[in-house]
Design a protein around this motif. Structure first.
Motif, PDB file in Angstrom:
ATOM      1  N   GLY A   1      -1.538  -2.085  -5.830  1.00 25.60           N
ATOM      2  CA  GLY A   1      -1.253  -1.635  -7.178  1.00 25.60           C
ATOM      3  C   GLY A   1      -2.078  -0.392  -7.478  1.00 25.60           C
ATOM      4  O   GLY A   1      -3.141  -0.186  -6.905  1.00 25.60           O
ATOM      5  N   GLY A   2      -1.565   0.432  -8.378  1.00 29.10           N
ATOM      6  CA  GLY A   2      -2.278   1.644  -8.763  1.00 29.10           C
ATOM      7  C   GLY A   2      -2.003   2.831  -7.863  1.00 29.10           C
ATOM      8  O   GLY A   2      -2.345   3.962  -8.214  1.00 29.10           O
ATOM      9  N   GLU A   3      -1.383   2.592  -6.714  1.00 27.74           N
ATOM     10  CA  GLU A   3      -1.115   3.711  -5.800  1.00 27.74           C
ATOM     11  C   GLU A   3       0.035   4.570  -6.313  1.00 27.74           C
ATOM     12  O   GLU A   3       1.040   4.040  -6.814  1.00 27.74           O
ATOM     13  N   ARG A   4      -0.125   5.873  -6.162  1.00 27.21           N
ATOM     14  CA  ARG A   4       0.974   6.794  -6.427  1.00 27.21           C
ATOM     15  C   ARG A   4       1.617   7.132  -5.089  1.00 27.21           C
ATOM     16  O   ARG A   4       0.963   7.688  -4.199  1.00 27.21           O
ATOM     17  N   LEU A   5       2.864   6.745  -4.939  1.00 24.39           N
ATOM     18  CA  LEU A   5       3.577   6.962  -3.688  1.00 24.39           C
ATOM     19  C   LEU A   5       4.717   7.943  -3.917  1.00 24.39           C
ATOM     20  O   LEU A   5       5.350   7.942  -4.977  1.00 24.39           O
ATOM     21  N   ARG A   6       4.952   8.756  -2.914  1.00 25.71           N
ATOM     22  CA  ARG A   6       6.068   9.705  -2.979  1.00 25.71           C
ATOM     23  C   ARG A   6       7.236   9.092  -2.215  1.00 25.71           C
ATOM     24  O   ARG A   6       7.130   8.804  -1.020  1.00 25.71           O
ATOM     25  N   ALA A   7       8.321   8.858  -2.932  1.00 28.11           N
ATOM     26  CA  ALA A   7       9.464   8.153  -2.361  1.00 28.11           C
ATOM     27  C   ALA A   7      10.616   9.118  -2.111  1.00 28.11           C
ATOM     28  O   ALA A   7      11.059   9.820  -3.014  1.00 28.11           O
ATOM     29  N   THR A   8      11.063   9.151  -0.865  1.00 29.43           N
ATOM     30  CA  THR A   8      12.217   9.970  -0.513  1.00 29.43           C
ATOM     31  C   THR A   8      13.311   9.032  -0.019  1.00 29.43           C
ATOM     32  O   THR A   8      13.095   8.266   0.924  1.00 29.43           O
TER      33      THR A   8
END
Lengths: 145, 152
Positions: free
Chosen positions: B101-108
């Motif tokens: 939790g709390g992670e910023r992920l870049r989703a493609t």
């Protein structure tokens, strides 16, 4: 349930070994509703009895991600929260409130510290709710990841 | 759905995994492991926050803070999938490491595959929606492949 990986340190697994089965508590109607509410799933088939009946179901159904996540919980119960590297599950039959799922599996491969297995969740009447495959790190000495 | 988008990358969009939602979902799933429920326990174990339960995926932005107006939902909408005739049929998740939790992920995302198979009520269209998640440094974190079935 003792962590399976701890058991395997003294008694290494073999291909074909069964994973311990686990009967989950009944899937609750409220849990079904809460899961879709929290995750933003707006499909009424999970919360509205009339809508579910119109769709041909005897009652509301658990969301697919919830059913699959319960298989994930089974694996975590066996190997802990960080060992699973892959989980692929296909849904086969809806899960209804009150269903008791029994999860089971067998080891199908052991290579480079990674165990692969077949997994499934059966309903009480023996129908398959979902089935698939998983892999997890079982021996960090040989693990490639 | 729009099959002309098959194979095209959609996004990327940034998704922030909500620790609150992760803990709430874990509780609903019956977890009692504090790694999923208690950020103090997760941090004490060396993680940034509560761990996302194994196998938990939520199409679109189900684990992010806001379900409204999210770009991933808009991307999914761009495919013009008729969700009134669509069922979720399965998923595949590959982890490079645990997700917190709390992670910023870049989703493609992309539609990885579309296939038609016969069904009892006519042909059914199977759509595989693949999303690759990377961390803020661009390192791969996980890949999900969600299969939807659109009935004719």
């Amino acid at each position: 349930m003792t962590n399976l990986l701890d058991q395997w340190r003294s008694a290494p697994p073999a291909i074909g070994d069964s994973l311990p089965t686990w009967e989950l508590p009944p899937v609750g109607r409220e849990a079904i509703r809460e899961f879709v509410t929290i995750t933003g799933d707006r499909n009424a088939v999970h919360v509205d009895e009339e809508f579910a009946a119109a769709a041909g179901f005897p009652s509301v159904i658990a969301s697919g991600p919830m059913t699959i996540a319960l298989v994930g919980r089974y694996l975590e119960r066996l190997v802990g929260p960080t060992a699973v590297r892959r989980l692929a599950v296909q849904l086969r039959h809806p899960v209804f409130p009150g269903d008791r799922l029994v999860c089971s599996g067998e080891i199908t491969g052991l290579e480079n510290g990674i165990a692969t297995c077949d997994v499934r969740a059966l309903r009480e009447d023996g129908t398959t709710a979902c089935k698939g495959t998983a892999s997890f790190v079982h021996d960090t000495r040989g693990a490639a990841i | 759905m729009r099959t002309d988008l098959v194979g095209q990358d959609i996004g990327p969009v940034d998704v922030v995994i909500s620790p609150k939602i992760v803990a709430q979902v874990a509780a609903v799933l019956g977890y009692d492991d504090p790694m999923h429920l208690d950020h103090h326990a997760a941090r004490a174990a060396g993680f940034g926050d509560v761990l996302v339960p194994t196998g938990l995926v939520a199409p679109g932005d189900g684990l992010s803070e806001s379900h409204e107006g999210d770009e991933s939902q808009q991307a999914l909408a761009a495919l013009e999938i008729d969700f009134t005739r669509t069922l979720f049929a399965g998923t595949e998740v590959e982890y490079r490491r645990p997700v917190c939790g709390g992670e910023r992920l870049r989703a493609t995302s992309r539609v990885a595959e579309v296939s038609e198979r016969p069904g009892s009520a006519g042909p059914m269209q199977f759509v595989v929606w693949e999303t690759r998640y990377a961390d803020e440094a661009g390192k791969p974190v996980m890949t999900t492949r969600l299969t939807f079935v659109e009935r004719s």
